[in-house]
Scaffold this motif. Structure first.
Motif, PDB file in Angstrom:
ATOM      1  N   VAL A 103      60.544  27.015  15.768  1.00 40.89           N
ATOM      2  CA  VAL A 103      59.135  26.648  15.906  1.00 40.89           C
ATOM      3  C   VAL A 103      58.434  26.750  14.558  1.00 40.89           C
ATOM      4  O   VAL A 103      57.701  25.844  14.143  1.00 40.89           O
ATOM      5  N   TYR A 104      58.669  27.847  13.848  1.00 41.02           N
ATOM      6  CA  TYR A 104      58.026  28.081  12.551  1.00 41.02           C
ATOM      7  C   TYR A 104      58.333  26.952  11.575  1.00 41.02           C
ATOM      8  O   TYR A 104      57.454  26.495  10.833  1.00 41.02           O
ATOM      9  N   ASP A 105      59.580  26.491  11.561  1.00 43.90           N
ATOM     10  CA  ASP A 105      59.997  25.457  10.612  1.00 43.90           C
ATOM     11  C   ASP A 105      59.472  24.077  10.980  1.00 43.90           C
ATOM     12  O   ASP A 105      59.577  23.146  10.165  1.00 43.90           O
ATOM     13  N   ASN A 106      58.916  23.924  12.181  1.00 45.86           N
ATOM     14  CA  ASN A 106      58.500  22.591  12.639  1.00 45.86           C
ATOM     15  C   ASN A 106      57.070  22.571  13.158  1.00 45.86           C
ATOM     16  O   ASN A 106      56.741  21.760  14.020  1.00 45.86           O
ATOM     17  N   MET A 107      56.212  23.434  12.609  1.00 46.48           N
ATOM     18  CA  MET A 107      54.800  23.418  13.000  1.00 46.48           C
ATOM     19  C   MET A 107      53.949  23.090  11.780  1.00 46.48           C
ATOM     20  O   MET A 107      54.366  23.263  10.633  1.00 46.48           O
ATOM     21  N   HIS A 108      52.733  22.633  12.039  1.00 48.63           N
ATOM     22  CA  HIS A 108      51.841  22.197  10.972  1.00 48.63           C
ATOM     23  C   HIS A 108      51.316  23.399  10.199  1.00 48.63           C
ATOM     24  O   HIS A 108      51.187  24.504  10.737  1.00 48.63           O
ATOM     25  N   GLU A 109      50.988  23.170   8.941  1.00 55.18           N
ATOM     26  CA  GLU A 109      50.508  24.267   8.095  1.00 55.18           C
ATOM     27  C   GLU A 109      49.192  24.855   8.588  1.00 55.18           C
ATOM     28  O   GLU A 109      48.852  25.997   8.249  1.00 55.18           O
ATOM     29  N   THR A 110      48.449  24.123   9.421  1.00 56.50           N
ATOM     30  CA  THR A 110      47.183  24.647   9.935  1.00 56.50           C
ATOM     31  C   THR A 110      47.371  25.856  10.840  1.00 56.50           C
ATOM     32  O   THR A 110      46.442  26.649  11.023  1.00 56.50           O
ATOM     33  N   ASP A 143      59.212  29.115  21.958  1.00 54.28           N
ATOM     34  CA  ASP A 143      60.459  28.591  21.399  1.00 54.28           C
ATOM     35  C   ASP A 143      60.564  27.111  21.753  1.00 54.28           C
ATOM     36  O   ASP A 143      59.876  26.616  22.660  1.00 54.28           O
ATOM     37  N   THR A 144      61.435  26.404  21.050  1.00 53.90           N
ATOM     38  CA  THR A 144      61.624  24.972  21.267  1.00 53.90           C
ATOM     39  C   THR A 144      63.108  24.635  21.307  1.00 53.90           C
ATOM     40  O   THR A 144      63.908  25.220  20.566  1.00 53.90           O
ATOM     41  N   SER A 145      63.488  23.718  22.182  1.00 50.18           N
ATOM     42  CA  SER A 145      64.886  23.303  22.302  1.00 50.18           C
ATOM     43  C   SER A 145      64.980  22.147  23.281  1.00 50.18           C
ATOM     44  O   SER A 145      63.983  21.736  23.876  1.00 50.18           O
ATOM     45  N   ASN A 146      66.186  21.650  23.466  1.00 45.03           N
ATOM     46  CA  ASN A 146      66.448  20.721  24.558  1.00 45.03           C
ATOM     47  C   ASN A 146      66.526  21.505  25.860  1.00 45.03           C
ATOM     48  O   ASN A 146      67.053  22.616  25.894  1.00 45.03           O
ATOM     49  N   GLY A 190      56.231  16.037  22.890  1.00 44.66           N
ATOM     50  CA  GLY A 190      55.607  15.130  21.930  1.00 44.66           C
ATOM     51  C   GLY A 190      55.785  15.611  20.496  1.00 44.66           C
ATOM     52  O   GLY A 190      56.348  16.681  20.222  1.00 44.66           O
ATOM     53  N   LYS A 191      55.291  14.821  19.554  1.00 39.79           N
ATOM     54  CA  LYS A 191      55.508  15.077  18.136  1.00 39.79           C
ATOM     55  C   LYS A 191      54.852  16.372  17.655  1.00 39.79           C
ATOM     56  O   LYS A 191      55.332  16.998  16.710  1.00 39.79           O
ATOM     57  N   SER A 192      53.747  16.763  18.251  1.00 45.26           N
ATOM     58  CA  SER A 192      53.025  17.960  17.794  1.00 45.26           C
ATOM     59  C   SER A 192      53.201  19.140  18.747  1.00 45.26           C
ATOM     60  O   SER A 192      52.369  20.032  18.787  1.00 45.26           O
ATOM     61  N   LYS A 193      54.290  19.131  19.503  1.00 44.73           N
ATOM     62  CA  LYS A 193      54.474  20.147  20.552  1.00 44.73           C
ATOM     63  C   LYS A 193      54.509  21.570  20.004  1.00 44.73           C
ATOM     64  O   LYS A 193      53.974  22.493  20.627  1.00 44.73           O
ATOM     65  N   ASN A 194      55.135  21.776  18.834  1.00 44.68           N
ATOM     66  CA  ASN A 194      55.208  23.119  18.274  1.00 44.68           C
ATOM     67  C   ASN A 194      53.844  23.598  17.795  1.00 44.68           C
ATOM     68  O   ASN A 194      53.433  24.734  18.068  1.00 44.68           O
ATOM     69  N   THR A 195      53.133  22.731  17.103  1.00 41.52           N
ATOM     70  CA  THR A 195      51.795  23.073  16.622  1.00 41.52           C
ATOM     71  C   THR A 195      50.858  23.368  17.784  1.00 41.52           C
ATOM     72  O   THR A 195      50.101  24.347  17.756  1.00 41.52           O
ATOM     73  N   SER A 196      50.903  22.544  18.814  1.00 41.67           N
ATOM     74  CA  SER A 196      50.026  22.745  19.968  1.00 41.67           C
ATOM     75  C   SER A 196      50.326  24.045  20.685  1.00 41.67           C
ATOM     76  O   SER A 196      49.419  24.782  21.090  1.00 41.67           O
TER      77      SER A 196
END
Length: 233
Positions: free
Chosen positions: A191-198, A146-149, A102-108
């Motif tokens: 992950v760092y580049d695509n997570m929320h500032e919170t 980590d995140t990827s396909n 989902g859209k917030s997968k990295n933040t979660s």
């Protein structure tokens, strides 16, 4: 000879069969795939939470004590993964794997790592000390993200099978959780580049809570590490 013939046939079938692939919008169950060359493609973030130095734990302490450490850590980690919307896809000894989409997968996923650290610092360690006041054992853990396909396929044989997660995120998250450099959580630059500032900046100081590191064993890949925890579980 019968077993050899069965194995030869299985190998030939796997190498020769055309793959059937489809894009997925949910984390699949084993029953969603057949045992042939059938796969689901997911863009996902993978988290591994692992107890540090578990070999020392099982070699130096009674089995029941080690089992209690395993059970308390994995229970907390699993409940937090699920509370953040992740799906538990595997338990492997002293570690657990969670998948987020989902859209917030990295933040979660990152917030899950921070909350797992909170559970160790504020719940498990105090309870351990209260129950075993003379024990020198101090629980330490590492979370890797980590995140990827990913390509998800079903492996094994009939009545004895599971899913295999093929892709960078599953491999790197597992390797990050095995690092032993004194930090509780490691994430890749993706992950760092695509997570929320919170989950990037400390709530009180507004300073970046992550330290840039070089993953020397992985060609000096850029990763980030922290010992911060989430203020509320």
């Amino acid at each position: 000879m019968v077993l050899r013939e069965d194995l030869e046939a299985a190998v030939k079938k796997i190498f020769g069969e055309i793959w059937s692939e489809r894009d997925g919008e949910v984390v699949p169950e084993p029953e969603d795939l057949n045992l042939g060359n059938d796969a689901v493609n997911l863009n996902a973030t993978v988290l591994y939470a692992d107890i540090s130095s578990s070999t020392v734990l099982v070699d130096s302490y009674q089995s029941q004590f080690a089992a209690e450490i395993y059970k308390t850590f994995l229970a907390c980690a699993a409940k937090i993964i699920k509370d953040e919307g992740g799906v538990i896809t595997a338990y492997d000894g002293d570690r657990v794997m969670g998948v987020f989409i989902g859209k917030s997968k990295n933040t979660s996923a990152v917030r899950t790592g921070l909350r797992i650290n909170t559970s160790v610092l504020q719940l498990i360690r105090p309870a351990l000390k209260a129950q075993y006041s003379t024990s020198p054992y101090d629980l330490k853990h590492v979370v890797g993200v980590d995140t990827s396909n990913l390509l998800v396929s079903r492996i094994g044989v009939r009545n004895d099978n599971d899913l295999v997660w093929v892709g960078r995120a599953a491999n790197y998250a597992a390797k990050l959780s095995a690092l032993n450099d004194g930090f509780a959580t490691y994430i890749t630059h993706s992950v760092y580049d695509n997570m929320h500032e919170t989950v990037k900046y400390a709530l009180t100081t507004k300073q970046d809570m992550w330290q840039a590191r070089r993953w020397t064993s992985m060609n000096d890949m850029s990763i980030y590490a922290t010992d911060h925890y989430w203020t509320v579980i």
